[in-house]
Every structure is written in C-alpha cells, then in structure tokens.
Design a protein around this motif. Structure first.
Motif, PDB file in Angstrom:
ATOM      1  N   LEU A 122      27.667 -72.147  -2.071  1.00 14.83           N
ATOM      2  CA  LEU A 122      26.354 -71.792  -1.526  1.00 14.83           C
ATOM      3  C   LEU A 122      25.233 -72.731  -1.959  1.00 14.83           C
ATOM      4  O   LEU A 122      24.096 -72.581  -1.507  1.00 14.83           O
ATOM      5  CB  LEU A 122      26.004 -70.354  -1.907  1.00 14.83           C
ATOM      6  CG  LEU A 122      26.951 -69.284  -1.380  1.00 14.83           C
ATOM      7  CD1 LEU A 122      26.609 -67.928  -1.985  1.00 14.83           C
ATOM      8  CD2 LEU A 122      26.935 -69.238   0.133  1.00 14.83           C
ATOM      9  N   LEU A 125      22.424 -74.016   0.359  1.00 17.05           N
ATOM     10  CA  LEU A 125      21.563 -73.039   1.032  1.00 17.05           C
ATOM     11  C   LEU A 125      20.373 -72.637   0.166  1.00 17.05           C
ATOM     12  O   LEU A 125      20.487 -72.509  -1.051  1.00 17.05           O
ATOM     13  CB  LEU A 125      22.365 -71.777   1.384  1.00 17.05           C
ATOM     14  CG  LEU A 125      23.580 -71.956   2.286  1.00 17.05           C
ATOM     15  CD1 LEU A 125      24.240 -70.604   2.538  1.00 17.05           C
ATOM     16  CD2 LEU A 125      23.204 -72.633   3.589  1.00 17.05           C
ATOM     17  N   GLN A 129      18.182 -68.527   3.153  1.00 15.36           N
ATOM     18  CA  GLN A 129      19.395 -68.711   3.946  1.00 15.36           C
ATOM     19  C   GLN A 129      20.549 -67.870   3.390  1.00 15.36           C
ATOM     20  O   GLN A 129      21.331 -67.297   4.149  1.00 15.36           O
ATOM     21  CB  GLN A 129      19.792 -70.191   3.978  1.00 15.36           C
ATOM     22  CG  GLN A 129      18.868 -71.044   4.811  1.00 15.36           C
ATOM     23  CD  GLN A 129      19.162 -72.521   4.650  1.00 15.36           C
ATOM     24  OE1 GLN A 129      19.492 -72.993   3.559  1.00 15.36           O
ATOM     25  NE2 GLN A 129      19.034 -73.262   5.750  1.00 15.36           N
ATOM     26  N   ARG A 130      20.622 -67.778   2.073  1.00 12.56           N
ATOM     27  CA  ARG A 130      21.668 -66.953   1.454  1.00 12.56           C
ATOM     28  C   ARG A 130      21.474 -65.484   1.828  1.00 12.56           C
ATOM     29  O   ARG A 130      22.440 -64.772   2.083  1.00 12.56           O
ATOM     30  CB  ARG A 130      21.650 -67.106  -0.067  1.00 12.56           C
ATOM     31  CG  ARG A 130      22.136 -68.443  -0.546  1.00 12.56           C
ATOM     32  CD  ARG A 130      22.040 -68.535  -2.049  1.00 12.56           C
ATOM     33  NE  ARG A 130      22.315 -69.896  -2.493  1.00 12.56           N
ATOM     34  CZ  ARG A 130      22.774 -70.201  -3.690  1.00 12.56           C
ATOM     35  NH1 ARG A 130      23.005 -69.258  -4.579  1.00 12.56           N
ATOM     36  NH2 ARG A 130      22.990 -71.458  -4.010  1.00 12.56           N
ATOM     37  N   LEU A 133      22.592 -65.077   5.407  1.00 12.92           N
ATOM     38  CA  LEU A 133      24.059 -65.136   5.448  1.00 12.92           C
ATOM     39  C   LEU A 133      24.664 -63.835   4.934  1.00 12.92           C
ATOM     40  O   LEU A 133      25.592 -63.290   5.534  1.00 12.92           O
ATOM     41  CB  LEU A 133      24.580 -66.326   4.635  1.00 12.92           C
ATOM     42  CG  LEU A 133      26.098 -66.466   4.555  1.00 12.92           C
ATOM     43  CD1 LEU A 133      26.707 -66.665   5.938  1.00 12.92           C
ATOM     44  CD2 LEU A 133      26.470 -67.616   3.628  1.00 12.92           C
ATOM     45  N   LEU A 136      24.380 -61.212   7.603  1.00  9.85           N
ATOM     46  CA  LEU A 136      25.335 -61.455   8.683  1.00  9.85           C
ATOM     47  C   LEU A 136      26.754 -61.079   8.265  1.00  9.85           C
ATOM     48  O   LEU A 136      27.497 -60.448   9.025  1.00  9.85           O
ATOM     49  CB  LEU A 136      25.281 -62.923   9.117  1.00  9.85           C
ATOM     50  CG  LEU A 136      23.986 -63.371   9.794  1.00  9.85           C
ATOM     51  CD1 LEU A 136      23.962 -64.893   9.951  1.00  9.85           C
ATOM     52  CD2 LEU A 136      23.810 -62.677  11.128  1.00  9.85           C
ATOM     53  N   LEU A 137      27.138 -61.466   7.060  1.00  5.53           N
ATOM     54  CA  LEU A 137      28.483 -61.140   6.578  1.00  5.53           C
ATOM     55  C   LEU A 137      28.656 -59.632   6.426  1.00  5.53           C
ATOM     56  O   LEU A 137      29.709 -59.088   6.770  1.00  5.53           O
ATOM     57  CB  LEU A 137      28.776 -61.868   5.263  1.00  5.53           C
ATOM     58  CG  LEU A 137      28.927 -63.383   5.376  1.00  5.53           C
ATOM     59  CD1 LEU A 137      29.038 -64.019   3.998  1.00  5.53           C
ATOM     60  CD2 LEU A 137      30.113 -63.761   6.242  1.00  5.53           C
TER      61      LEU A 137
END
Length: 149
Positions: A122, A125, A129-130, A133, A136-137
């Motif tokens: 990571l 990022l 952004q993390r 993400l 989203l995950l």
C-alpha cells in the motif's frame, strides 16, 4: 455497464495483488525464520477466533474442508508445538484443539508479517486512497454472492 474484458482485467489485477501480498508476507515470515504453510496459518487464526477450544469438526466446517484436511493440518501444527489436542471434559470421545504459547507467538508474528506486507503493497497510496480502497474491498467482501444466501 462494465465490459466482460474490464471485469476480467480487474479480476486478474486482484489475483496479481493477492499473490504479491502473499509473497511479501512469506518473505517477512522467512526473515523471521517462521516455517508455516498458508493453510496452517489459516487454521491457527481460526482456532484463535473461538472463545473455547474448538472441535476438529468445528474447524472443518468453519474452514469448509473435509475433516481429514483438518487432521493433517493439526498434525503439522502439533508437531511444531503450536497447538495441542485435548480431550473434551464433557465427552472423552471428542478432541478439542488448543493454542499453545508457541501458537500464540506464531499468530503475533503472522500479524506482524501481514501488516508489514500490507504496508509494502500500500506504500504508493495516500491515506485517502487507502480509505477508498478499504471501502471498496469491504463492499466486495460483504456484498459477494456467498454472503447473500
């Protein structure tokens, strides 16, 4: 609507990222001189999630494997001193699996290796952004077809 090609590319990227994360974690474990298979690691984490030592059948059901697979994993972990078989106090025919101090230590080292591997993956990022993400995950993990049943 996404094209099948775009979805296929995303699937391939997820697989590549998973492999990269796994390789990075394995390097971390090797540098700490920890010899454990991914399946044994998963079994240790599963045992640790129970409030009381689980039965072999509980582990097989949770891991969605045949009981023989759990027996083989427990054999290896017991040989390395990470778990022990213990009779159930209420039913002598039932065997429960307990973590040992070595097993708990291995779990700590696995968590450390996983964190280090994640930090490595990571690193490019930003914090924002993390966070995106992660959201989203979570949507993918929580909303998958298996979870809707």
């Amino acid at each position: 609507m996404n094209s099948p090609d775009a979805d296929g590319l995303l699937a391939e990227q997820l697989l590549r990222l998973t492999r990269r994360l796994h390789r990075s974690q394995q390097r971390q474990l090797q540098s700490a001189d920890i010899a454990i298979t991914p399946a044994q690691s998963r079994l240790l984490r599963t045992v640790a999630h129970y409030d009381h030592p689980p039965r072999m059948a509980d582990l097989a059901a949770r891991l969605e494997v045949v009981p023989r697979a759990v027996t083989s994993l427990v054999d290896g972990l017991e040989a390395s001193g990470r778990v022990r078989r213990a009779p159930d106090p209420a039913n002598r025919r039932v065997v429960r699996i307990e973590l040992t101090d070595a097993g708990r230590d291995t779990l700590r080292q696995l968590r450390t290796a996983r964190r280090a591997a994640a930090e490595d993956i990571l690193a490019p990022l930003t914090a924002e952004q993390r966070e995106v993400l992660g959201g989203l995950l979570n949507a993918l993990v929580d909303g998958g077809p298996e979870r809707r049943c």
